[in-house]
Scaffold this active site. Structure first.
Site, short mmCIF file in Angstrom:
data_model
loop_
_atom_site.label_atom_id
_atom_site.label_comp_id
_atom_site.label_asym_id
_atom_site.label_seq_id
_atom_site.Cartn_x
_atom_site.Cartn_y
_atom_site.Cartn_z
N HIS A 195 -40.51 49.10 37.41
CA HIS A 195 -39.16 49.35 36.89
C HIS A 195 -39.02 48.80 35.48
CE1 HIS A 195 -34.84 49.18 36.27
NE2 HIS A 195 -34.68 49.99 37.31
N HIS A 243 -34.11 48.92 47.87
CA HIS A 243 -34.12 49.30 46.46
C HIS A 243 -35.25 48.61 45.69
CE1 HIS A 243 -32.29 48.84 42.24
NE2 HIS A 243 -32.58 50.12 42.38
#
Length: 273
Positions: A41, A5
């Site tokens: 992110h 991830h």
């Protein structure tokens, strides 16, 4: 598929694959003209993770290409699938098609090396908003007009908004998608989420009339939640700790039923027992 991830820096590719991931997920942010700009992110992100690692998107693609091109010094044979988590929330709905076209051109040039011995991983375009389904049609149009429609064989799709399964099916219909479908379900590791929708997705995958080929669940960092997801019948687990998932897959209860996917396992084919 053990899916590492938030792999947004080139150095993290080695890190996650060495921990046992055969797949990675990478965030893609867009500028105001719908160009893919950074693998980034940002804050907030999963508990226990640094949220701010980044590369320029095209540079990341070059690093990823090296990691997935046989013969390259950075090659990882087991890295076979990459999920691009497309942060299209910054775009207007009417920019989705442009974002798809620009994304395709970036990948063609920097990852697929213009169709000349580029990276070999399968790619999943993960879109957070059903209204942005034209990103898929734009992506396909660009690859076709650039003379490489065959590369669509390596591309699959996911809508990541935890929407109603019927609504997702409808968006694919509008996009003209009839296969290569991954269905994600999940929530940040800071919160708990049940497996109800995962079970619905698995039921769709296993029915003769379903649209889903594979189901993956995110973000799973603990052994017990890994077991629960495997018991529900998922094909992939996204995690911050690939070694945890690999350990559980080695437990006697799971060893006989599951194995880690290789390049020869087609990620667009529904697994039949």
């Amino acid at each position: 598929w053990i899916m590492g991830h938030m792999v947004n820096a080139i150095a993290q590719i080695d890190e996650f694959v060495n921990l046992g991931a055969n797949s990675i997920e990478t965030d893609v942010s867009f500028d105001s003209s719908a160009n893919p700009e950074y693998t980034y992110h940002g804050v907030p992100c999963d508990c226990g993770r640094t949220c701010t690692k980044w590369e320029h998107f095209n540079e990341f693609l070059k690093g990823l290409r090296k990691a997935t091109t046989p013969g390259d010094s950075k090659y990882h044979e087991k890295l076979v699938l990459v999920v691009f988590d497309l942060k299209t929330g910054s775009l207007y709905d009417n920019q989705a098609s442009d974002a798809g076209k620009k994304l395709a051109k970036s990948l063609l040039q920097n990852y697929w090396n213009n169709g000349n011995n580029g990276g070999r991983a399968y790619i999943v375009l993960s879109i957070p908003n059903l209204a942005h389904y034209k990103l898929i049609t734009g992506f396909k149009e660009a690859l076709t007009s650039e003379g490489h429609p065959e590369l669509m064989d390596k591309v699959g799709y996911d809508f990541s908004g935890n929407d109603d399964i019927g609504d997702v099916a409808n968006a694919y219909k509008k996009a003209g998608v009839t296969g290569h479908v991954w269905q994600s379900d999940g929530i940040t590791n800071c919160l708990l989420r049940g497996l109800d929708r995962v079970r619905k997705a698995v039921a769709n995958r296993d029915s003769s009339s379903g649209y889903i080929n594979k189901v993956h669940y995110w973000t799973v960092d603990k052994r017990q939640s890994t077991r629960d997801a495997l018991d529900a019948g998922v094909d992939g687990i996204m995690t911050n700790y690939p070694d945890v998932i690999a350990d559980v897959l080695n437990e006697s209860a799971y060893k006989a039923k599951f194995r880690i996917a290789s390049y020869d396992d087609n990620p667009w084919e529904t697994f039949k027992n």
